[in-house]
Design an enzyme around this catalytic site. Sequence first.
Site, short mmCIF file in Angstrom:
data_model
loop_
_atom_site.label_atom_id
_atom_site.label_comp_id
_atom_site.label_asym_id
_atom_site.label_seq_id
_atom_site.Cartn_x
_atom_site.Cartn_y
_atom_site.Cartn_z
N GLU A 112 -5.39 -2.49 4.19
CA GLU A 112 -4.19 -1.81 4.71
C GLU A 112 -4.21 -1.80 6.24
O GLU A 112 -5.20 -1.47 6.87
CB GLU A 112 -4.17 -0.38 4.19
CG GLU A 112 -3.01 0.46 4.73
CD GLU A 112 -3.14 1.93 4.39
OE1 GLU A 112 -2.12 2.65 4.49
OE2 GLU A 112 -4.25 2.38 4.04
N LYS A 139 5.26 0.25 1.11
CA LYS A 139 4.69 1.43 0.45
C LYS A 139 5.77 2.44 0.14
O LYS A 139 6.57 2.82 1.00
CB LYS A 139 3.61 2.04 1.37
CG LYS A 139 2.84 3.18 0.74
CD LYS A 139 1.75 3.67 1.69
CE LYS A 139 0.92 4.78 1.08
NZ LYS A 139 -0.11 5.28 2.02
N CYS A 158 -3.23 2.39 -0.47
CA CYS A 158 -3.97 3.62 -0.16
C CYS A 158 -3.64 4.77 -1.09
O CYS A 158 -4.03 4.78 -2.25
CB CYS A 158 -3.72 3.98 1.31
SG CYS A 158 -4.85 5.24 1.95
#
Length: 527
Positions: free
Chosen positions: A273, A343, A396
């Site tokens: 990430e 995301k 994440c």
Amino acid sequence: MSRVLRSSPWTARAWALCAGLAAGLAHPPFGILPGLLGYALILALIDRDSPQPLRSAFLRGWLAGVGYFSISVWWVVEPFMVDAKTQGWMAPFALLLMAAGLALFWGFAALAYKALKPRGLARVLVFAGCLAGVEWLRGHVLTGFPWDLPGEAWPAGSAPSQAASVVGAYGLSWITVALAAAPAVLFGPVSRRARAVAAAIMLAAFAGLYGFGVARLAQAAQTPASAPLVRLVQANIDQKEKWRPENLDLIFETYVGLTRRPGPTPDIVVWPEGALPAVVDDLLAPGSPYGPRLVAALSPGQTLLMGANRAELGPNGQPRYFNSLLALRREAGSLRVTGVYDKHRLVPFGEFMPLASLATEVGFRSLVHMPDDFTAGPPSRPLSPAGLPPLQPLICYEALFPGLTREGAANQGVRPAWILNVSNDAWFGVTSGPLQHLNIASYRAIEEGLPIIRATPTGVSAVIDAYGRVEPGARLGLGALGVIDRRLPPALPATPYSRHGDLAFLVMLLASALAAAAHRVRALGGT
């Protein structure tokens, strides 16, 4: 335990705090599984008579939650120390507010349990339903924060953890709390026969939990030699060094050097990430020196799956920033973008600031190193980059959420062959956070029956099979620099959880509700 229950009110509150601490220590990386008996002590303390039973129950449940979450989320102070000069003052407030705020869920669980006034063996079912129910709420209220659910105390890949393939992490939380709290019945006002029945049920349930897991793990399949070869790159870039402008070139060359490390030529290269401390659009723009260097780092036909920060103009003409995963395929002398995932579930206070205007006035802002907060992408969905099996990105924080991969498959109408979890666990520093995050993410593999490729900048990066086990030799720990070359493990057939979601958990909550209702009916019948 009887002596504890006869102690003074203040001593009982201290015991509630200790019971929560014990339950928290059952989770990795501590792994003190006898700490699960803390749930039995919590139940016994809530059952204890007091002049103000509801208020006392709430306070004891809340204190147990404070202990539990103080252990589970103490790493929250570390992100504020990356820029200690401007944000370090927030660290103690963050831990205090986070632990105390999350503990409110446990306080309300205790309050609900006490209000229902269960008796006998029903106490265990009702307590498990109340606590697991509020844990579900914790994972859904506002943006949700399902970190260290009680059911995730079992090490991922162990025999007990395999039940998540049927009931999910929330259902396993119900089972775990019920089993761990059952010993409280042995010290309660029940008959000898009831104690014997409770002990027999508890032992049978433990045997079933372990037996199912052992049987499932015995079915493990071998990875075929034709599976794509994946290289995970862990560059060991400390978060405090990452955002210094003078370090960009060194960081880029570190990733490129690891990508080109001698060895078998991988089909897929994975960077974690936000690997590079810049907006990827600028790095790949015409005239930038980084684009050609990235092309040279890849072989024709290779795909780089890169965690990146990207920008685009919004409807108002202002730039919007996204935490993204890009699929870049080397074709001839150029790179082709074959997939983009933005995301969807962002971290409150980390990637966006709730009530941003008010927070800015009092000196708070999100921790992102961008001119503005991140913007949430569309609902989760799999990607199908050219030449690769379809994959579900989990960036994440998204790996915390049971069912997100299932939702993505439903949105796209495609079941992915694997899960890609890119994460920046450098924010956690050398704390329990990265090890807990690895365990939590591994539960998504068990639930879905899909392998996980997990890449982080400083650890823990790993290849995880569809049973939630880290493959032997396929792990880079905290502070390690290197690569993992491993063929993509096979997917399993769709699990009951991937087909039905939290239906089994709903049945468990219904069982708890029926146990509470049955007691009420008996109580009314006796009046």
